[in-house]
Scaffold this motif. Sequence first.
Motif, PDB file in Angstrom:
ATOM      1  N   ASP A  90       0.704  -1.282   0.014  1.00 53.39           N
ATOM      2  CA  ASP A  90       0.104  -0.060   0.091  1.00 53.39           C
ATOM      3  C   ASP A  90       0.851   1.301  -0.065  1.00 53.39           C
ATOM      4  OD1 ASP A  90      -2.232   1.356   0.200  1.00 53.39           O
ATOM      5  OD2 ASP A  90      -2.396   1.379   2.289  1.00 53.39           O
ATOM      6  N   LEU A  91       1.638   1.542  -1.151  1.00 56.87           N
ATOM      7  CA  LEU A  91       2.625   2.676  -1.182  1.00 56.87           C
ATOM      8  C   LEU A  91       1.882   3.794  -1.300  1.00 56.87           C
ATOM      9  CD1 LEU A  91       5.696   2.944  -1.147  1.00 56.87           C
ATOM     10  CD2 LEU A  91       5.664   2.816  -3.630  1.00 56.87           C
ATOM     11  N   LEU A  92       1.168   3.875  -2.187  1.00 54.46           N
ATOM     12  CA  LEU A  92       0.269   5.190  -2.140  1.00 54.46           C
ATOM     13  C   LEU A  92      -1.068   5.127  -1.350  1.00 54.46           C
ATOM     14  CD1 LEU A  92       0.569   5.912  -5.840  1.00 54.46           C
ATOM     15  CD2 LEU A  92       1.710   6.826  -3.989  1.00 54.46           C
ATOM     16  N   SER A  93      -0.936   4.977   0.034  1.00 49.05           N
ATOM     17  CA  SER A  93      -1.626   4.758   0.944  1.00 49.05           C
ATOM     18  C   SER A  93      -2.573   5.973   1.117  1.00 49.05           C
ATOM     19  CB  SER A  93      -1.177   4.415   2.231  1.00 49.05           C
ATOM     20  OG  SER A  93      -1.994   4.113   3.428  1.00 49.05           O
ATOM     21  N   LYS A  94      -3.816   5.793   1.647  1.00 47.04           N
ATOM     22  CA  LYS A  94      -4.706   6.929   2.163  1.00 47.04           C
ATOM     23  C   LYS A  94      -3.737   7.703   3.274  1.00 47.04           C
ATOM     24  CE  LYS A  94      -9.342   5.157   1.177  1.00 47.04           C
ATOM     25  NZ  LYS A  94      -9.047   3.981   0.778  1.00 47.04           N
ATOM     26  N   GLN A  95      -3.128   6.771   4.064  1.00 45.08           N
ATOM     27  CA  GLN A  95      -2.485   7.731   5.196  1.00 45.08           C
ATOM     28  C   GLN A  95      -1.239   8.618   4.416  1.00 45.08           C
ATOM     29  OE1 GLN A  95      -2.880   7.970   8.297  1.00 45.08           O
ATOM     30  NE2 GLN A  95      -0.939   7.419   9.521  1.00 45.08           N
ATOM     31  N   VAL A  96      -0.901   8.146   3.276  1.00 41.92           N
ATOM     32  CA  VAL A  96       0.323   8.948   2.756  1.00 41.92           C
ATOM     33  C   VAL A  96      -0.465  10.057   1.986  1.00 41.92           C
ATOM     34  CG1 VAL A  96       2.150   8.874   1.101  1.00 41.92           C
ATOM     35  CG2 VAL A  96       1.679   7.160   2.602  1.00 41.92           C
ATOM     36  N   THR A  97      -1.256   9.802   1.072  1.00 41.45           N
ATOM     37  CA  THR A  97      -1.590  10.952   0.229  1.00 41.45           C
ATOM     38  C   THR A  97      -2.495  11.991   0.952  1.00 41.45           C
ATOM     39  OG1 THR A  97      -3.973   9.508  -0.187  1.00 41.45           O
ATOM     40  CG2 THR A  97      -1.819   9.321  -2.003  1.00 41.45           C
ATOM     41  N   HIS A  98      -3.189  11.612   1.962  1.00 38.30           N
ATOM     42  CA  HIS A  98      -3.950  12.528   2.678  1.00 38.30           C
ATOM     43  C   HIS A  98      -3.059  13.728   3.633  1.00 38.30           C
ATOM     44  CE1 HIS A  98      -7.386  14.142   5.458  1.00 38.30           C
ATOM     45  NE2 HIS A  98      -6.517  14.300   6.367  1.00 38.30           N
ATOM     46  N   TRP A  99      -2.066  12.916   4.311  1.00 39.15           N
ATOM     47  CA  TRP A  99      -1.233  13.805   5.010  1.00 39.15           C
ATOM     48  C   TRP A  99      -0.295  14.594   4.228  1.00 39.15           C
ATOM     49  CZ3 TRP A  99      -3.469  15.276   9.228  1.00 39.15           C
ATOM     50  CH2 TRP A  99      -4.290  14.402   9.719  1.00 39.15           C
ATOM     51  N   GLU A 100       0.098  14.035   2.948  1.00 40.44           N
ATOM     52  CA  GLU A 100       1.138  14.721   2.170  1.00 40.44           C
ATOM     53  C   GLU A 100       0.475  15.941   1.631  1.00 40.44           C
ATOM     54  OE1 GLU A 100       4.414  13.807  -1.251  1.00 40.44           O
ATOM     55  OE2 GLU A 100       2.371  12.506  -1.185  1.00 40.44           O
TER      56      GLU A 100
ATOM     57  N   PRO B  96       8.205   3.787   1.885  1.00 38.14           N
ATOM     58  CA  PRO B  96       9.082   3.220   0.931  1.00 38.14           C
ATOM     59  C   PRO B  96      10.099   2.424   1.647  1.00 38.14           C
ATOM     60  CG  PRO B  96       8.702   5.497   0.215  1.00 38.14           C
ATOM     61  CD  PRO B  96       8.020   5.276   1.653  1.00 38.14           C
ATOM     62  N   LEU B  97      10.474   2.546   2.704  1.00 39.56           N
ATOM     63  CA  LEU B  97      11.516   1.963   3.546  1.00 39.56           C
ATOM     64  C   LEU B  97      11.123   0.444   3.544  1.00 39.56           C
ATOM     65  CD1 LEU B  97      14.109   1.584   5.381  1.00 39.56           C
ATOM     66  CD2 LEU B  97      12.712   2.403   7.362  1.00 39.56           C
ATOM     67  N   PHE B  98       9.789   0.180   4.013  1.00 41.80           N
ATOM     68  CA  PHE B  98       9.493  -1.161   4.241  1.00 41.80           C
ATOM     69  C   PHE B  98       8.677  -1.830   3.146  1.00 41.80           C
ATOM     70  CE2 PHE B  98       9.607   0.510   8.518  1.00 41.80           C
ATOM     71  CZ  PHE B  98      10.453  -0.325   9.103  1.00 41.80           C
ATOM     72  N   ILE B  99       8.448  -1.056   2.142  1.00 42.81           N
ATOM     73  CA  ILE B  99       7.469  -1.757   0.936  1.00 42.81           C
ATOM     74  C   ILE B  99       8.389  -1.757  -0.245  1.00 42.81           C
ATOM     75  CG2 ILE B  99       5.568  -1.231  -0.660  1.00 42.81           C
ATOM     76  CD1 ILE B  99       4.046  -0.054   1.631  1.00 42.81           C
ATOM     77  N   ASP B 100       9.529  -0.896  -0.584  1.00 42.56           N
ATOM     78  CA  ASP B 100      10.419  -0.747  -1.579  1.00 42.56           C
ATOM     79  C   ASP B 100      11.270  -2.230  -1.343  1.00 42.56           C
ATOM     80  OD1 ASP B 100      12.115  -0.831  -3.493  1.00 42.56           O
ATOM     81  OD2 ASP B 100      12.511   1.388  -3.435  1.00 42.56           O
ATOM     82  N   GLU B 101      11.166  -2.918  -2.519  1.00 45.99           N
ATOM     83  CA  GLU B 101      11.979  -4.449  -2.357  1.00 45.99           C
ATOM     84  C   GLU B 101      13.654  -4.189  -2.204  1.00 45.99           C
ATOM     85  OE1 GLU B 101      10.906  -7.233  -1.906  1.00 45.99           O
ATOM     86  OE2 GLU B 101       8.768  -6.752  -2.086  1.00 45.99           O
TER      87      GLU B 101
ATOM     88  N   GLN C 148      14.829  -1.924  -0.606  1.00 49.75           N
ATOM     89  CA  GLN C 148      15.050  -1.580   0.808  1.00 49.75           C
ATOM     90  C   GLN C 148      14.626  -2.695   1.785  1.00 49.75           C
ATOM     91  OE1 GLN C 148      14.850   2.848   2.128  1.00 49.75           O
ATOM     92  NE2 GLN C 148      13.939   2.965   0.022  1.00 49.75           N
ATOM     93  N   LEU C 149      13.660  -2.589   2.438  1.00 51.62           N
ATOM     94  CA  LEU C 149      13.467  -3.769   3.573  1.00 51.62           C
ATOM     95  C   LEU C 149      12.215  -4.329   3.041  1.00 51.62           C
ATOM     96  CD1 LEU C 149      14.118  -1.712   6.774  1.00 51.62           C
ATOM     97  CD2 LEU C 149      15.731  -2.726   5.297  1.00 51.62           C
ATOM     98  N   GLY C 150      11.677  -4.196   2.021  1.00 55.82           N
ATOM     99  CA  GLY C 150      10.406  -4.933   1.584  1.00 55.82           C
ATOM    100  C   GLY C 150      10.414  -6.190   1.681  1.00 55.82           C
ATOM    101  N   ALA C 151      11.566  -7.007   1.263  1.00 55.80           N
ATOM    102  CA  ALA C 151      11.699  -8.557   1.001  1.00 55.80           C
ATOM    103  C   ALA C 151      11.858  -9.249   2.495  1.00 55.80           C
ATOM    104  CB  ALA C 151      12.712  -8.867   0.194  1.00 55.80           C
ATOM    105  N   VAL C 152      12.336  -8.341   3.488  1.00 55.15           N
ATOM    106  CA  VAL C 152      12.665  -9.026   4.886  1.00 55.15           C
ATOM    107  C   VAL C 152      12.076  -8.038   5.977  1.00 55.15           C
ATOM    108  CG1 VAL C 152      14.700  -9.932   4.095  1.00 55.15           C
ATOM    109  CG2 VAL C 152      14.923  -7.662   4.916  1.00 55.15           C
ATOM    110  N   TRP C 153      10.929  -7.433   5.693  1.00 51.41           N
ATOM    111  CA  TRP C 153      10.273  -6.564   6.514  1.00 51.41           C
ATOM    112  C   TRP C 153      10.313  -7.246   8.128  1.00 51.41           C
ATOM    113  CZ3 TRP C 153       5.467  -7.466   8.730  1.00 51.41           C
ATOM    114  CH2 TRP C 153       4.690  -8.354   7.870  1.00 51.41           C
ATOM    115  N   LYS C 154       9.720  -8.556   8.087  1.00 53.39           N
ATOM    116  CA  LYS C 154       9.298  -9.182   9.250  1.00 53.39           C
ATOM    117  C   LYS C 154      10.584  -9.061  10.274  1.00 53.39           C
ATOM    118  CE  LYS C 154       5.731 -12.079   7.270  1.00 53.39           C
ATOM    119  NZ  LYS C 154       5.480 -13.621   6.921  1.00 53.39           N
TER     120      LYS C 154
END
Length: 376
Positions: free
Chosen positions: A299-309, A324-329, A331-337
């Motif tokens: 959910d990269l373009l999340s309501k939380q992002v678009t509204h507050w931006e 993007p830190l946790f969703i971009d593959e 960065q940490l997207g593949a190992v976020w857990k």
Amino acid sequence: MVATPLSRASRLALIPLIFVVLFLCADFFFTFLQNWKSRPQVVPATVRTRSALYHHDLLPNSKDESERYGSHHYPLITNSLGFRDSQVREVPLKSSRERLLVIGDSFTEGVGVPFEDSFVGILTRELAQKDVEVMNAGVSSYSPITYYRKTKYLLEEKGLKFDEVVVFLDLSDIQDETFYHFDTWGNIKGLEWPHDAMDVALRYQLGNFGYFLEKNLRMTARAYLSLRCRFRSGGCFREPLGNSRARWTIDPELFEAYGKKGLALATENMDKLAQLLRSRQIPLTLVVYPWPDQIAAKDLLSKQVTHWEAWAKVNQVEFLDVFPLFIDENQLGAVWKEYFLPKDAHWNAKGHAAVAEFFTAHYHKQALTPRDISND
């Protein structure tokens, strides 16, 4: 009326219940004896307290070496301002150093990890090298209504001097906003904490016996749940997904149930905070970040992002998107857990370190020169 004798099937069905009751009684008795033998001389005081102004807070100059968050035990220490800190210490209301006030909910407070491992603790060490003092005003279950009211109290009633505010606005804040409200005097009312009533009744009115009664009841309940988990397929816990507190950005029904109203209330209270700080020429930075549900759904373009931006642009507030830190593959997207507490949505020490690094790398505001407090 003549009582009807229980059938043989009913009597057999009662046997497991009897064994469970006996187990709980025996567990409670022996655990109580064990703890009573090594009981402390005084009842340890809780660090958490109610606030007549903004609902709840942390007590100043307090220490709990074994604060509990789920199965995690960690030290919770506050300074003279009631802010989480590395040690009990006196913090002056004014300082010649640049001061950065960070406020948020449980993520900002840093539940489950020592202060030194939280992102605010890391920023405290790193920015101290640049003669910047970081203060953590975050407390679990805070939301925009609390960010505004507590900041207003710190500025206008406490007389605390700081040069900038950073709000870490959590996804659960949107639901929390629907629970709180201002009373006639402009103070916050709302959520009731059941464990607060238990603390008061058992720990303070009944003294040591009440404290050990509460402790042993909790331990007995945990023992029962642990035993039950052994016989359940897959155990009692799941991955930190499917949490209704966060899914309002990706679940239309939840957005209609509380998301729309909560977002409107949060916006209204963030408007008040921005106006308050603007009137004092104090810069504001807004930070948003994902929960595991947003990461799993990408959910990269999340309501939380678009509204507050969009809100940040209108209010000329600096905006930092940690999604993007946790969703971009890359960065940490593949190992976020690996960056979250086991079976939980909060960051572990590794997650806090990653967020602190991301914040410092993307934080664009130029450092201000230390103020001359003689002019205050």
